[in-house]
Write an enzyme that holds these catalytic residues in place. Structure first.
Site, PDB file in Angstrom:
ATOM      1  N   SER A 170       0.804  -1.219   0.000  1.00 27.61           N
ATOM      2  CA  SER A 170       0.000   0.000   0.000  1.00 27.61           C
ATOM      3  C   SER A 170       0.838   1.271   0.000  1.00 27.61           C
ATOM      4  CB  SER A 170      -0.908   0.023   1.246  1.00 27.61           C
ATOM      5  OG  SER A 170      -1.802  -1.065   1.240  1.00 27.61           O
ATOM      6  N   HIS A 214      -7.427   0.398   5.981  1.00 30.32           N
ATOM      7  CA  HIS A 214      -7.014  -0.977   6.259  1.00 30.32           C
ATOM      8  C   HIS A 214      -7.037  -1.291   7.757  1.00 30.32           C
ATOM      9  CE1 HIS A 214      -6.059  -2.080   2.181  1.00 30.32           C
ATOM     10  NE2 HIS A 214      -5.323  -1.000   2.028  1.00 30.32           N
TER      11      HIS A 214
END
Length: 480
Positions: free
Chosen positions: A305, A384
């Site tokens: 990410s 997340h």
């Protein structure tokens, strides 16, 4: 003529008559830049009782809105915002009734009276063919002008309220996108990719065609060929630390049956008009279940990410705004000075020191820094971590693209989705504000030992009796 055919013709006749009514009231077809008078049409739509004529009116309003210029589109939204809130007289009466006789019936009446009338306008517009898609487009336009009038934030809240119901998980369909998917859907994938740009059809093929690549998307029955959100997945034998290797043209492919790790390396929301409507948490968890069924040998599910807010935060840290930079040692401040050079990442000596300082700064950014509201600062991290993932690893220079260097000096991170720990991780964040992270990430919070000589990025320090450059030591911690 069959009975069904007769009724279809009858309904179409009624629709056409209703359409003609709408055209007469609005003055007929309008050029694209015109500013139609929506008020009589909206009033007719809201007061009408006939379904067929109501659908025709809704279709007419949506056609006019779509073909209007920006001023005409804004006129319609301002009309809804200013003139179609709740009826104040009915609301006050319902409040008074509830005060004198509190109970289920008066509470229900109060709830009905408090609902803005524009919500019913939206529901009726949604009945028109293509109405859902146009309402999503309408909200995307609303978000652009939301600050221009005090009534528009309330209108936006009404859109969001309805969309939460219309786009709830029960209506969404998960589809795997591959190289055989129709071209019109693939074109949208290229256009909507928001994390790692897809440059051309060859680039898209590299992400879809190989056996060790997957792409999954959520669709809605009213937006059949237009994805709401999609995730790109790379199957691998270990957790990757950089996107360059994942997207390399000449990379070595892996047999899916030999893969142990699924890497979610790009998640893209596709519809601006659905901003604030959460799909990603459902998407990741369902894709995990799909992969577990297909490939039981895949046991590790991680992301690769971006950290889009890191560069801005480090700028504040280096300026020591509000004491944010107190954790940095003098050596680390010197090492971060290399970031002022646009080509710093090409200098091996500067890179070792800067990456060591960046890894530790990123750990503080994720685990310690908070917004004024007490939230984790980074938007991707909030997503997340809020879904119950664990911050697993920090990867300096994981993204050497121009965008990666601009937003995070190239730093990427891995979030681990351990299905047995998702609920506990989520609860820790929500109830205690605690970010769950691996021991390797927590280790980065400790102040590093001072270099033995000098203050340059290549200075050496000792850990456990072994000599090691600072950059090598930090890199090992970050990659452990």
């Amino acid at each position: 003529m069959s009975t069904s055919g007769f009724f279809s013709d009858l309904l179409e006749t009624i629709r056409n008559r209703g359409r003609g009514l709408g055209e007469r009231r609005s003055g007929g077809a309008l050029p694209g830049a015109a500013r139609p008078d929506f008020a009589p049409l909206v009033e007719a739509l809201l007061s009408g009782r006939g379904e067929a004529s109501g659908i025709a009116l809704a279709r007419r309003i949506l056609e006019l809105w779509r073909n209007a210029g920006d001023e005409g589109k804004a006129d319609f939204l301002l009309l809804l915002g200013r003139a179609y809130g709740p009826r104040i007289d009915r609301l006050e009466a319902a409040i008074e009734d509830y005060r004198h006789n509190p109970g289920p019936s008066t509470l229900a009446a109060l709830q009905r009276a408090s609902e803005p009338r524009r919500q019913e306008v939206m529901r009726r517009l949604n009945l028109a063919p293509g109405g859902t898609a146009l309402l999503v487009e309408m909200r995307a336009f609303l978000l652009k002008i939301r600050a221009q009038d005090p009534t528009l934030p309330a209108l936006d809240a009404d859109f969001e309220h309805l969309f939460v119901s219309w786009f709830n998980r029960g209506f969404l369909v998960l589809r795997r996108i591959d190289w055989s998917t129709p071209a019109n859907v693939l074109e949208r994938i290229i256009r909507y990719e928001a994390v790692h740009q897809i440059h051309d059809w060859d680039d898209l093929r590299r992400r879809l065609a190989p056996a060790d690549r997957r792409l999954y998307a959520f669709f809605h029955p009213q937006l059949v060929d237009d994805p709401l959100i999609f995730v790109e997945v790379a199957l691998a034998g270990a957790i990757p630390g950089d996107i360059q290797g994942v997207l390399a043209e000449q990379r070595e492919q892996i047999d899916p049956t030999a893969a142990t790790t699924a890497v979610f390396y790009s998640i893209s929301n596709c519809q601006e008009g659905l901003r604030g409507i959460s799909f990603g948490n459902f998407l990741i968890k369902q894709v995990v279940e799909e992969l577990r069924r297909e490939l039981p040998n895949v046991r590790t599910f991680v992301t690769l990410s971006p950290v889009p807010g890191l560069a801005r935060w480090i700028a504040r840290v280096r300026a020591d705004e509000d004491g944010d930079g107190a954790f940095l040692t003098p050596w680390e401040r010197t090492a971060l000075d290399a970031l002022d050079r646009p080509d710093w990442y090409l200098d091996q000596e500067a890179t070792r020191g800067a990456n060591a300082a960046l890894a530790r700064a990123c750990a503080h950014y994720m685990l310690k820094a908070r917004s004024r509201e007490g939230r984790v600062i980074d938007p991707v991290a909030r997503f997340h971590l809020g879904n119950g993932a664990r911050l697993e690893r920090i990867n300096p220079l994981g993204d050497r693209s121009a965008n990666g260097l601009r937003q995070s000096f190239g730093v990427m991170v891995n979030y681990l989705y351990d299905l047995d720990q998702i609920e506990a991780n989520h609860e820790a964040l929500v109830t205690r504000g605690e970010v769950m992270a691996s021991p390797a990430v927590h280790a980065l919070l400790r102040p590093p030992p001072e270099p033995e000589t000098g203050t340059s990025g290549g200075g050496r320090f000792r850990i456990g009796g072994f000599g090691r450059t600072r950059g090598e030591g930090r890199a090992k911690e970050a990659q452990s």
